[in-house]
Scaffold this active site. Sequence first.
Site, PDB file in Angstrom:
ATOM      1  N   CYS A 134       0.827  -1.204   0.000  1.00 17.65           N
ATOM      2  CA  CYS A 134       0.000   0.000   0.000  1.00 17.65           C
ATOM      3  C   CYS A 134       0.867   1.262   0.000  1.00 17.65           C
ATOM      4  O   CYS A 134       1.684   1.452   0.900  1.00 17.65           O
ATOM      5  CB  CYS A 134      -0.919  -0.003   1.225  1.00 17.65           C
ATOM      6  SG  CYS A 134      -1.966   1.454   1.272  1.00 17.65           S
ATOM      7  N   THR A 200      -0.943  -0.933  -5.858  1.00 18.02           N
ATOM      8  CA  THR A 200      -1.178   0.296  -6.614  1.00 18.02           C
ATOM      9  C   THR A 200       0.095   1.136  -6.719  1.00 18.02           C
ATOM     10  O   THR A 200       1.033   0.977  -5.952  1.00 18.02           O
ATOM     11  CB  THR A 200      -2.281   1.139  -5.961  1.00 18.02           C
ATOM     12  OG1 THR A 200      -1.903   1.379  -4.602  1.00 18.02           O
ATOM     13  CG2 THR A 200      -3.612   0.438  -6.008  1.00 18.02           C
TER      14      THR A 200
END
Lengths: 424, 433
Positions: A134, A200
């Site tokens: 993350c 991401t």
Amino acid sequence: MVSLKTNCGGIESPNPFWLASAPPANSGEQVQRAFDLGWGGAVWKTLGTPIRNVSSRFGGLHYRNERAIGFNNIELITDRPLEVNFKEIYDTKKKYPKHAVVVSLMVETREEWKDIIKRSVDAGADGLELNFGCPHGMCERGMGSAVGQEPRVNEEITSWAVEYSSVPVLVKLTPNVGDILPHGLAAQKGGGHGVSLINTIKSIIGVDIDNFVPMPVVANKSTNGGYCGQAVRPIALHMVAQLARSPEFKIPISGIGGVATWRDAVEFILLGSSSVQVCTEVMLRGYRVIDDMVEGLEEYMRSHGFSTIDAMVGKAVPGYSEWGELDMNYESIAKIDSDKCIGCQLCMVACHDGAHQCIHPDASGTTRVPVIDESECVGCNLCQIVCPVPDCISMVEVDNGHAPASWNQHLAGEGTLRPKKGSH
Amino acid sequence: MSTVDKERTEAVFEDFKPAYSHGQALSEANRCLFCADAPCIKACPTGIDIPQFIRKISTENVKASAKTIFDANILGMSCARVCPVETLCVGDCVYNHMDEPPIQIGKLQRYATDIAYAEDWRFFRAGADTGKSVALVGAGPASLACAHELRRHGHACTIYDKRAVVGGLNTTGVAPYKMRAERSEAEAAWILGIGGIEIEYGVEIGANKSWDALLEAHDAMFVGVGLGPDHWLDVPGRDLEGVVGAVDFIERFKPGTVELAAVKSAVVVGGGNTAIDAVRELVGLGIPSVTMVYRGVEDKMSGYAHEWNAAKQEGVVASFRSQPLAFEGEGHVTGVRCAVLDDAKQPTGLQRVIAADLVLLAIGQAKLEGLLAELGGVTFERGRVVVDEAQATTRKGVWAGGDCANGGKEVVNAADEGKRAAQAIDAFLKGAG
């Protein structure tokens, strides 16, 4: 007969489509509904010390008539009490024994890892996924991508998890690194049973140009988020393939990043993924996209003679080589199908302004179909990419009589390169 | 100044092609391929850079989009509505060559130009005063385009018109489902906003003003007088009540009112665009039976096929191969007696009578050759003023454009001719020192 049965690092599921650890896998009610509709597995939204979230949380990258070809979020891990999550995991597993329930985890200390892993396994998790990826909110607290960017930390925490876990451990990798390989190898060295990637990409999705603040706006400020969706797929495919082609890297991969259709899933599998994880497409269109994914994959496997997922995994990896191994003597040129051409001349302007100035107007002026100067065409593909008409421009191989020769061969004094083509 | 009656007859018409919403415009603009050397530009008489203005809509840069349009065609707002785009830009969109509907260029142009009007954006300033002045005869689109361009070059302009209406046929003749009179008046006001353009209404050459007086008072002249009255059919019953010229009829109901409650069936004679406009208007005004009477066969009509197809869908019927022999009735027309022709327009010996208590004659308009001949030195070809590529007549110092020179074309042709004439007049005035 085609079987979609999947085994990724020892985690089994009826098909390779798993919900990624994200809002669509936030609760038991959601995951169970997804399983009913056909999803093969789910990676539970990351558990840890519950956090608080902001409003708003998401941003979309829109291009022309397409909404959200890219997507970003500043949402953190679960904001629900751990005991509620574990209860729902337990219930879900009871009800769906054959589906894969993987629990994503992110905590700080060794003791916390030990505790949360035990509770996850007790709840019935089929596997664990360590969230080392993350890139927003959590990394500033020394977790998420802060771990994933340090191979030694990654390896150490992975080894703790493997020690405490009786079920397979996947390590979720961050793409926010220069080279993915050392990070994949660190997970392997730590004993991880597999990796999942990509998480991401650190991003700012846009700027509110009237109020001078990036997006998504939270009151009068914003922060960097994690970028995902279809636009990141090329980055994800490369990172998956980069691990898959390394002779040192030997553990399974769960592919993530812009999987929106069965075709995307096939691409990930051919480059070395044994399962795929999906988030953004579900967030945009709902769990029901699974229908087409499953049927499309089955049909692809049937038409290409694959009876199992395993038989497909990594099929395109040998085709991915270094630039220096490419055949420099291979030659292709563009051909325009004048019956299909609509005369938009986008190929011409693209070639003139962005390539090698070899597509010209017809000299007679009687037609808008452009003419390709084949002696100058370097076969770059740009014209084919901009052409709006399906199958109008094709890249055709030219037999130039030269035996194959790569740059590496050339450097080694083996093989002869054909002369440079084109005067531009 | 508005000359139109708020309660006028044309107010019942809705737009045949409704305006785009913001979202629709964006979506359509984003479909445009942004062709190189685009065919749509070549199909536009004013050469608007269509791919550029559409791209600017797609990026929500509407002000620049509108400027691109108006820079090429100051009448871009009305042209967006009245142009036969199906036979011009849209007809040449490359999408017509594949399974994709062509870009709705007219609707996109309307989107950008309507916003420009709503926001009252002004893009052009008058040039430095040259001390020269130009007379423009006729207050229609050709003169407005010409005057605006002349003002950009700093020449003073005076427009003369025999009526008290600005905008010419754009105000009095355009089918109301394409554009109503007040839009044309708003356009004229917007164009005149550049300043330095005087309009003198009620000036009729030959009656209360002479050509010589205008030539004496100005350094150059532009003639944009349009066409004369409707042609008439010289057959028995020609003077019956209820037999009316189509242009004259339209000119009455656009700014004003006409009483049609008693009309049960109407006939329009002709096969051109005025005839098609007239039949569609009569249907729109609620007349129960409307018949077009045309001498030839359907595919030989000079009117646009897309307009005729729309007319048919609206309920118009046609009597093809029909040549009016007489208007029947006593005092007021009750029907049209026609000879039935064969495909070569030769009489078959058969006749038919079509009931009608209103007959509109849409068989062309007179040329104003007589009026213009008085100018002296101007030459004519089939009644049209002969002009060169720069719209110059054969008389030095006199230019002409619009219907009087082209015989009756579109507003966009008038806009183009007026602008090009202005550029030639500017060169002439500057050359003449």
